[in-house]
Scaffold this motif. Structure first.
Motif, PDB file in Angstrom:
ATOM      1  N   LEU A  99      39.624  40.619  35.583  1.00 39.69           N
ATOM      2  CA  LEU A  99      40.930  41.158  35.954  1.00 39.69           C
ATOM      3  C   LEU A  99      41.059  40.723  37.525  1.00 39.69           C
ATOM      4  CD1 LEU A  99      43.494  43.123  35.738  1.00 39.69           C
ATOM      5  CD2 LEU A  99      42.019  44.878  36.470  1.00 39.69           C
ATOM      6  N   PHE A 121      42.752  40.120  40.745  1.00 42.13           N
ATOM      7  CA  PHE A 121      43.736  40.659  41.942  1.00 42.13           C
ATOM      8  C   PHE A 121      44.393  39.530  42.797  1.00 42.13           C
ATOM      9  CE2 PHE A 121      41.822  44.740  40.322  1.00 42.13           C
ATOM     10  CZ  PHE A 121      43.035  45.491  40.219  1.00 42.13           C
ATOM     11  N   ARG A 137      47.450  46.966  45.056  1.00 41.74           N
ATOM     12  CA  ARG A 137      47.551  45.889  43.952  1.00 41.74           C
ATOM     13  C   ARG A 137      47.240  46.630  42.721  1.00 41.74           C
ATOM     14  NH1 ARG A 137      47.600  40.334  45.560  1.00 41.74           N
ATOM     15  NH2 ARG A 137      49.346  40.351  46.891  1.00 41.74           N
ATOM     16  N   GLY A 165      46.831  46.214  38.550  1.00 37.54           N
ATOM     17  CA  GLY A 165      46.546  45.433  37.219  1.00 37.54           C
ATOM     18  C   GLY A 165      46.257  46.018  36.209  1.00 37.54           C
ATOM     19  N   SER A 166      46.303  45.448  34.921  1.00 36.07           N
ATOM     20  CA  SER A 166      45.643  46.229  33.579  1.00 36.07           C
ATOM     21  C   SER A 166      44.799  45.497  32.806  1.00 36.07           C
ATOM     22  CB  SER A 166      47.008  46.420  32.645  1.00 36.07           C
ATOM     23  OG  SER A 166      47.853  45.351  32.322  1.00 36.07           O
ATOM     24  N   THR A 216      45.175  51.046  33.684  1.00 33.04           N
ATOM     25  CA  THR A 216      45.723  50.586  34.710  1.00 33.04           C
ATOM     26  C   THR A 216      44.874  50.817  35.702  1.00 33.04           C
ATOM     27  OG1 THR A 216      47.934  51.188  33.952  1.00 33.04           O
ATOM     28  CG2 THR A 216      47.802  50.793  36.278  1.00 33.04           C
TER      29      THR A 216
END
Length: 189
Positions: free
Chosen positions: A124, A126, A135, A137-138, A180
């Motif tokens: 993941l 960022f 920030r 993200g998933s 999340t």
């Protein structure tokens, strides 16, 4: 003044503590998101003298309270808790020590089907995140095993600025769960 002689006989019996269960089989309900499961066991003192008891917890199994006193002809409850942990056997024999009485063992077994989950992506990213700016993200977790899985996110150090939602969830066989992840780097000190 009269003097009498007589014989007294008595049978001395050891202190006895009876357990309401001779063994415990423990498992999690299908809809549980808990990290542990507990069962109650009753200890009974059928004798006419008070007695003390001491439990020795082992591995992922614990007993509360670990020690206590039973008055004559009384009973008390203890709670046996199983919290599965990596590297520990899910089957133990809990030792009950009764001073002046007979020590006992309570076999306990925790039944836990082996779950298997994997992240659907390897990372993941960022990118660059300025200090103090959040920030989000998933990432997805997929159940690749043959049994439903209960998953937990270990708590992040609050100073890291990382949070994850949900913190615990159930994912069925072949299903995925979206997580999340929020990153908000804290200001330098």
């Amino acid at each position: 003044k009269h003097t009498f002689k007589f014989t007294v006989t008595a049978e001395v019996v050891p202190i006895e503590v009876r357990l309401s269960s001779s063994e415990l089989q423990m498992s999690f309900p299908d809809d549980s998101l808990d990290v542990s499961v507990s069962r109650t066991v009753t200890l009974e003192n059928p004798g006419n003298a008070p007695c003390e008891f001491f439990w020795a917890s082992r591995g992922p199994f614990s007993v509360t309270p670990e020690q206590g006193r039973l008055e004559p002809f009384s009973s008390a409850e203890v709670v046996v808790t199983w919290q599965p942990a990596p590297g520990h056997k899910n089957s133990q024999r809990l030792a009950l020590h009764v001073p002046g009485g007979e020590d006992q063992e309570l076999p306990v077994t925790g039944h836990l089907p082996e779950p298997k989950c994997a992240f659907t992506s390897k990372k993941l990213d960022f990118g660059l995140v300025p200090v103090g700016i959040a920030r989000t993200g998933s990432v997805e977790v997929k159940n690749t095993g043959e049994h439903p899985a209960i998953c937990f996110v270990d708590n992040f150090d609050p100073a890291s600025g990382i949070t994850c939602e949900p913190e615990r969830w159930r994912v069925g066989v072949g299903e995925t769960q979206k997580l999340t992840v929020t990153l908000k780097p804290p200001a330098a000190r």
